[in-house]
Design a protein around this motif. Structure first.
Motif, short mmCIF file in Angstrom:
data_model
loop_
_atom_site.label_atom_id
_atom_site.label_comp_id
_atom_site.label_asym_id
_atom_site.label_seq_id
_atom_site.Cartn_x
_atom_site.Cartn_y
_atom_site.Cartn_z
N GLU A 260 -45.74 21.19 -8.90
CA GLU A 260 -45.87 20.27 -8.04
C GLU A 260 -44.44 19.76 -8.02
OE1 GLU A 260 -48.46 21.08 -5.66
OE2 GLU A 260 -48.99 22.26 -6.45
N PRO A 261 -44.47 18.53 -7.20
CA PRO A 261 -43.70 17.17 -7.38
C PRO A 261 -43.93 16.84 -8.42
CG PRO A 261 -44.62 17.32 -5.34
CD PRO A 261 -44.88 18.55 -5.81
N GLY A 262 -42.76 16.23 -9.43
CA GLY A 262 -44.05 15.89 -10.63
C GLY A 262 -44.37 16.40 -11.41
N SER A 263 -44.28 17.68 -11.33
CA SER A 263 -44.87 18.41 -12.53
C SER A 263 -43.54 18.36 -13.72
CB SER A 263 -45.19 19.84 -12.35
OG SER A 263 -45.99 19.48 -10.93
N MET A 264 -43.88 17.86 -14.45
CA MET A 264 -42.84 18.28 -16.51
C MET A 264 -43.03 19.22 -16.71
SD MET A 264 -43.06 13.77 -17.00
CE MET A 264 -42.79 12.51 -15.90
N VAL A 265 -41.83 19.27 -17.31
CA VAL A 265 -42.30 20.98 -18.36
C VAL A 265 -41.62 20.41 -19.18
CG1 VAL A 265 -41.02 23.45 -18.25
CG2 VAL A 265 -42.04 22.05 -16.03
N GLY A 266 -42.40 20.98 -20.41
CA GLY A 266 -41.80 21.20 -21.67
C GLY A 266 -41.38 19.99 -23.36
N TYR A 267 -41.39 20.40 -23.71
CA TYR A 267 -41.58 18.88 -24.94
C TYR A 267 -40.68 18.08 -24.29
CZ TYR A 267 -43.78 22.23 -28.73
OH TYR A 267 -44.36 22.76 -29.51
N GLY A 268 -40.92 16.89 -24.05
CA GLY A 268 -40.21 14.98 -24.30
C GLY A 268 -39.90 15.38 -22.20
N ALA A 269 -40.56 16.41 -21.40
CA ALA A 269 -40.74 15.52 -20.00
C ALA A 269 -39.52 15.74 -19.75
CB ALA A 269 -41.70 14.69 -19.67
N THR A 270 -38.40 16.61 -19.77
CA THR A 270 -37.34 16.11 -19.92
C THR A 270 -36.72 16.68 -18.85
OG1 THR A 270 -36.36 18.21 -21.06
CG2 THR A 270 -36.71 15.92 -22.45
N TRP A 271 -37.73 17.89 -17.58
CA TRP A 271 -37.26 17.84 -16.77
C TRP A 271 -38.78 18.11 -15.74
CZ3 TRP A 271 -39.39 21.52 -13.24
CH2 TRP A 271 -38.85 22.10 -11.92
N THR A 272 -38.29 18.00 -14.07
CA THR A 272 -38.97 16.97 -13.85
C THR A 272 -38.78 18.20 -12.06
OG1 THR A 272 -39.56 14.88 -14.41
CG2 THR A 272 -40.71 15.57 -12.28
N ALA A 273 -39.98 18.31 -11.36
CA ALA A 273 -40.05 18.96 -10.46
C ALA A 273 -39.94 17.87 -8.72
CB ALA A 273 -41.10 20.18 -10.17
N ASP A 274 -38.94 18.31 -8.72
CA ASP A 274 -38.81 17.53 -7.20
C ASP A 274 -39.42 17.79 -6.21
OD1 ASP A 274 -37.15 19.56 -6.75
OD2 ASP A 274 -35.40 18.28 -7.14
N ALA A 275 -40.05 19.06 -5.87
CA ALA A 275 -40.62 20.04 -4.97
C ALA A 275 -41.23 20.95 -5.57
CB ALA A 275 -39.58 20.80 -3.81
N PRO A 276 -42.23 21.36 -5.16
CA PRO A 276 -43.70 22.88 -5.24
C PRO A 276 -42.36 23.92 -5.65
CG PRO A 276 -44.46 21.84 -3.37
CD PRO A 276 -43.26 20.89 -3.21
N GLY A 277 -42.91 24.56 -6.40
CA GLY A 277 -42.48 25.18 -6.95
C GLY A 277 -43.36 26.48 -8.21
N ARG A 278 -43.11 27.20 -9.24
CA ARG A 278 -42.92 27.92 -9.65
C ARG A 278 -42.13 27.74 -11.04
NH1 ARG A 278 -44.61 34.18 -9.15
NH2 ARG A 278 -42.45 33.73 -8.35
N ALA A 279 -42.39 28.14 -12.88
CA ALA A 279 -42.07 28.51 -13.36
C ALA A 279 -42.20 29.77 -14.78
CB ALA A 279 -42.02 26.98 -14.93
N GLY A 280 -41.79 29.96 -14.90
CA GLY A 280 -42.27 31.32 -15.57
C GLY A 280 -41.82 31.21 -16.94
N ILE A 281 -42.76 31.19 -17.78
CA ILE A 281 -42.87 30.97 -19.73
C ILE A 281 -42.04 32.70 -20.12
CG2 ILE A 281 -44.02 30.77 -21.35
CD1 ILE A 281 -43.49 28.26 -19.07
N VAL A 282 -41.27 32.09 -20.58
CA VAL A 282 -40.11 33.94 -21.34
C VAL A 282 -40.02 33.81 -22.85
CG1 VAL A 282 -38.14 35.07 -21.13
CG2 VAL A 282 -38.61 33.74 -19.59
N ALA A 283 -41.01 34.97 -22.98
CA ALA A 283 -40.91 34.82 -24.62
C ALA A 283 -39.80 35.02 -25.41
CB ALA A 283 -41.78 36.34 -24.92
N MET A 284 -38.95 34.06 -24.87
CA MET A 284 -37.55 33.84 -26.55
C MET A 284 -37.40 32.32 -26.56
SD MET A 284 -34.86 35.39 -27.24
CE MET A 284 -33.00 35.66 -26.94
N GLY A 285 -37.12 31.89 -27.68
CA GLY A 285 -37.24 30.64 -28.28
C GLY A 285 -36.18 30.86 -29.21
N TYR A 286 -35.97 29.55 -29.97
CA TYR A 286 -34.72 29.60 -31.00
C TYR A 286 -35.21 29.69 -32.05
CZ TYR A 286 -37.59 25.66 -32.35
OH TYR A 286 -39.04 24.31 -32.72
N ALA A 287 -36.17 30.47 -32.26
CA ALA A 287 -36.50 31.19 -33.69
C ALA A 287 -36.29 32.89 -33.06
CB ALA A 287 -38.25 31.85 -33.80
N ASP A 288 -36.06 33.13 -32.38
CA ASP A 288 -35.32 34.68 -31.56
C ASP A 288 -33.71 34.22 -31.34
OD1 ASP A 288 -37.75 35.81 -31.44
OD2 ASP A 288 -37.68 33.88 -29.73
#
Length: 369
Positions: A260-288
């Motif tokens: 939803e507008p204002g939803s934050m994603v990830g550690y530190g809440a560095t990204w904020t949605a400005d409109a309704p949308g969807r986040a896909g969580i991908v099984a890939m990270g810095y350990a990979d």
């Protein structure tokens, strides 16, 4: 333990890219560089694919060459760092290697051990200031090698260009002129061209007799990445340079989060949605091996669409904005780089180079089944 993320390797791409290298320098022999686990693709895999098509394989260290000999590869092997000690010098003889000599201590080892190396390459430091003898020392080094009984099949010459990915940089002219001046009076073959120098047209060392045997040392281009520096305004990417990716890295989407507008994603809440949308969580990270510092906006490919990474990369996961890809769902594969998404583009967004991304996945991810 098997990770969710995986790699697909494309042997036909590796052979195609070697053909591109040959087209850039007709008549020039090719040392195909497979150091650093074949730039992250696997040492033995790269050797198996390239051995029959290249003129010789080039590695960084004696241990890599030993692994190739033990696996049955019996063709020419160039060792770019040469022997580090007397034991490795003996191995050069036993394993029939062509070592690169770049340091006086290596000459001392050659004097101390009762072995004779039929083929030796000498590296000249023409301005990279990393490895190599000074150009004025070339004749003396050759004389010392021959006096000790080495180089009966040839004492050959190489250098490494610091700025080949910027062909107009004046350092290139200084290095090429210095190499030609030092080597022209001396017998032996010559090698100056890595991938970037091949694209610059220097596969045959400028300033030398055109009849002289020259070798190139293609590396990164074999794996489908253009050697341009990052950042850059618009460096050629794989397909534009007629290169094909030899590796595709993929991982599944394991969750979908409505935003939803204002939803934050990830550690530190560095990204904020400005409109309704969807986040896909991908099984890939810095350990990979994915770069933790990749910022929001770094491209990820999902269902043939480029979707931006959002929020910070976690150890085992990252998030992408799927708002413009409504058909994507759990179980779909996200391409982190490879076919359809050149690794250079991801590297540029993350402020690094394709070499780092490719080699970081070595020994972490397994080929897809």
């Amino acid at each position: 333990m098997r990770r969710a993320a995986s790699i697909q390797l494309h042997p036909e791409a590796l052979r195609h890219n070697l053909a591109v290298a040959r087209g850039l320098a007709p008549g020039v022999s090719m040392w195909t560089v497979i150091k650093a686990e074949g730039y992250g693709h696997g040492l033995l895999w790269a050797a198996e694919v390239l051995a029959g098509a290249s003129d010789g394989l080039a590695v960084s260290q004696i241990g890599e060459a030993r692994a190739l000999r033990e696996a049955g590869f019996d063709g020419p092997l160039l060792v770019l760092q040469g022997p580090h000690d007397v034991g490795e010098l003996r191995a050069c003889h036993q394993l029939r290697l062509e070592p690169v000599i770049h340091e006086t201590a290596q000459l001392d080892h050659l004097d101390a051990v009762p072995v004779r190396l039929p083929t030796v390459w000498v590296k000249l430091n023409t301005g990279m200031n990393r490895l190599g003898f000074g150009p004025p020392d070339a004749e003396g080094v050759a004389r010392r090698l021959r006096a000790a009984g080495h180089g009966s099949w040839g004492v050959h010459w190489m250098t490494h260009l610091a700025c080949a990915d910027e062909p107009e940089h004046p350092q290139n002219a200084r290095q090429l002129e210095g190499f030609a001046a030092a080597v022209s009076p001396l017998p032996g073959q010559a090698s100056v061209a890595n991938s970037a120098a091949l694209f610059a047209g220097w596969g045959r060392a400028p300033g030398l007799d055109p009849e002289r045997v020259c070798w190139a040392r293609p590396g990164i281009m074999l794996y489908g990445a253009h050697p341009a520096s990052v950042p850059a305004d618009a460096p050629p990417e794989g397909p534009q340079a007629d290169l094909r990716p030899a590796m595709t890295v993929q991982a599944p989407i394991i969750a979908i989060q409505p935003l939803e507008p204002g939803s934050m994603v990830g550690y530190g809440a560095t990204w904020t949605a400005d409109a309704p949308g969807r986040a896909g969580i991908v099984a890939m990270g810095y350990a990979d091996g994915y770069p933790r510092h990749a910022p929001s906006g770094t491209p990820v490919r999902v269902r043939d669409r480029i979707c931006p990474l959002i929020g910070r990369v976690s150890m085992d996961m990252l998030a992408v904005d799927l708002t413009d890809c409504p058909q994507a769902g759990v179980g779909d594969l996200a391409t982190l780089w490879g076919e359809g998404l050149p690794v250079e583009r991801v590297a540029r967004a993350a402020g690094t180079i394709s070499y780092e991304l490719l080699t970081r996945v070595a020994d972490r991810l397994q080929p897809a089944r």
